[in-house]
Design a protein around this motif. Structure first.
Motif, short mmCIF file in Angstrom:
data_model
loop_
_atom_site.label_atom_id
_atom_site.label_comp_id
_atom_site.label_asym_id
_atom_site.label_seq_id
_atom_site.Cartn_x
_atom_site.Cartn_y
_atom_site.Cartn_z
N ALA A 162 -7.12 3.27 9.84
CA ALA A 162 -6.74 2.05 10.55
C ALA A 162 -7.66 1.79 11.73
O ALA A 162 -8.54 2.60 12.06
N GLN B 42 9.09 -0.09 5.11
CA GLN B 42 8.43 -0.17 6.41
C GLN B 42 6.91 -0.14 6.18
O GLN B 42 6.34 0.90 5.90
N THR B 43 6.28 -1.29 6.30
CA THR B 43 4.84 -1.39 6.08
C THR B 43 4.22 -2.22 7.20
O THR B 43 4.92 -2.80 8.02
N ASP B 44 2.88 -2.27 7.19
CA ASP B 44 2.17 -3.04 8.21
C ASP B 44 0.86 -3.54 7.61
O ASP B 44 0.65 -3.49 6.39
N SER B 45 -0.03 -4.04 8.46
CA SER B 45 -1.28 -4.63 7.97
C SER B 45 -2.19 -3.59 7.32
O SER B 45 -2.92 -3.91 6.38
N HIS C 293 -1.17 -0.99 5.57
CA HIS C 293 -0.56 -0.79 4.26
C HIS C 293 -0.96 -1.93 3.31
O HIS C 293 -1.34 -1.68 2.16
N ARG D 248 1.05 8.66 4.33
CA ARG D 248 0.69 8.00 5.59
C ARG D 248 0.81 9.02 6.74
O ARG D 248 1.87 9.61 6.97
N ARG E 55 -11.88 -1.15 10.06
CA ARG E 55 -11.20 -0.25 9.15
C ARG E 55 -12.25 0.33 8.22
O ARG E 55 -13.30 -0.26 8.01
N ASP F 255 -3.96 6.14 12.69
CA ASP F 255 -3.24 6.18 11.42
C ASP F 255 -4.19 6.20 10.24
O ASP F 255 -5.27 5.59 10.27
#
Length: 260
Positions: free
Chosen positions: A90, A192-195, A197, A145, A76, A113
């Motif tokens: 990402a 709604q998030t992920d690693s 974020h 995003r 990243r 992303d």
């Protein structure tokens, strides 16, 4: 024996490890400023510019030039688009920087992303992001995003204006825009998030806490009571530890009923 004045090897090793850990944390959160867009300020894992791996030094950061591509594999990377505007890319993603002028910064997200956090947007500066056949201008501080799998923009905070040919679509907090000729706008769940974020939120917090001037002037992190600081765009709160007496950030605790 008491008062020998000698430290055990194990204790010395522990002290060195602690000192090194503190140094690494300080370096990771140091403030970086550039007169152009495209400065690589932080990375984690393999990151490449035009296919050549990037290695950052303590006080030297790589400046990208017009037309260069930035890509990640398992890594990243954080790229400054302007002072107070970091882009965080990402894994398995790629972008091209079209123009590094702060007055007209333009990038194209080609794959994957990216999260763009606009802490401040100096008057007269423009930031435009191209995805597929669309161009998005970020018009206010916030969190944006971009994703190329489904070609979407999600606005976690702030405002943006998306263009495709002669059609335009404004987008505000909690809205997503399909980055195609139709520019379909709809609401999305900001939870709604992920690693990516979570990593970007932690980076934002570290930079904020590592810069005393930011804690005095910037408002993207706010006191949330009991020693916590909250960012409503990221939707997270972290415990705020300061190495000096608490400033305005920590303030008096907020009663539970008044918490956001």
């Amino acid at each position: 024996m008491v008062g020998s004045g000698k430290a055990r090897p194990g204790k010395i090793g522990l002290l060195l490890v602690c000192a090194c850990a503190a140094l690494v944390a300080d370096l990771a959160a140091q403030k970086v400023v550039s007169a152009r867009a495209g400065l690589i300020s932080y990375l984690q894992g393999p990151v490449f510019v035009d296919g050549k791996r990037v290695f950052l030094k303590t006080t030297r950061f790589q400046q990208m030039e017009n037309g260069q591509t930035l890509s990640t594999g398992r890594g990243r990377v954080e790229l400054l688009l302007a002072p107070g505007v970091p882009l965080r890319l990402a894994e398995n993603s790629q972008l091209r920087i079209e123009d590094t002028k702060l007055a007209d910064t333009r990038i194209t997200i080609q794959r994957g992303d990216a999260l763009i956090e606009v802490v401040q947007l100096p008057e007269g500066d423009r930031i435009q992001v191209s995805v597929a056949e669309t161009v998005t201008e970020l018009t206010r501080p916030g969190l944006y995003r971009f994703g190329t799998v489904q070609n979407t923009l999600r606005v976690y905070g702030g405002e943006a204006l998306v263009r495709s040919d002669t059609k335009t679509a404004p987008a505000k907090r909690g809205m997503s825009v399909a980055l195609d000729p139709a520019l379909t706008v709809q609401k999305f769940d900001r939870k709604q998030t992920d690693s990516l974020h979570a990593w970007a939120a932690r980076r934002s917090f570290e930079l904020f806490m590592g810069d005393p001037d930011a804690r005095e002037r910037q408002t993207h992190w706010q006191p949330a009571g009991s020693g916590y600081a909250e960012n409503k765009n990221f939707g997270v709160a972290f415990r705020a530890f300061l190495r000096r007496p608490p400033g305005p950030l920590l303030g008096p605790p907020i009663p539970q009923a008044e918490r956001p």
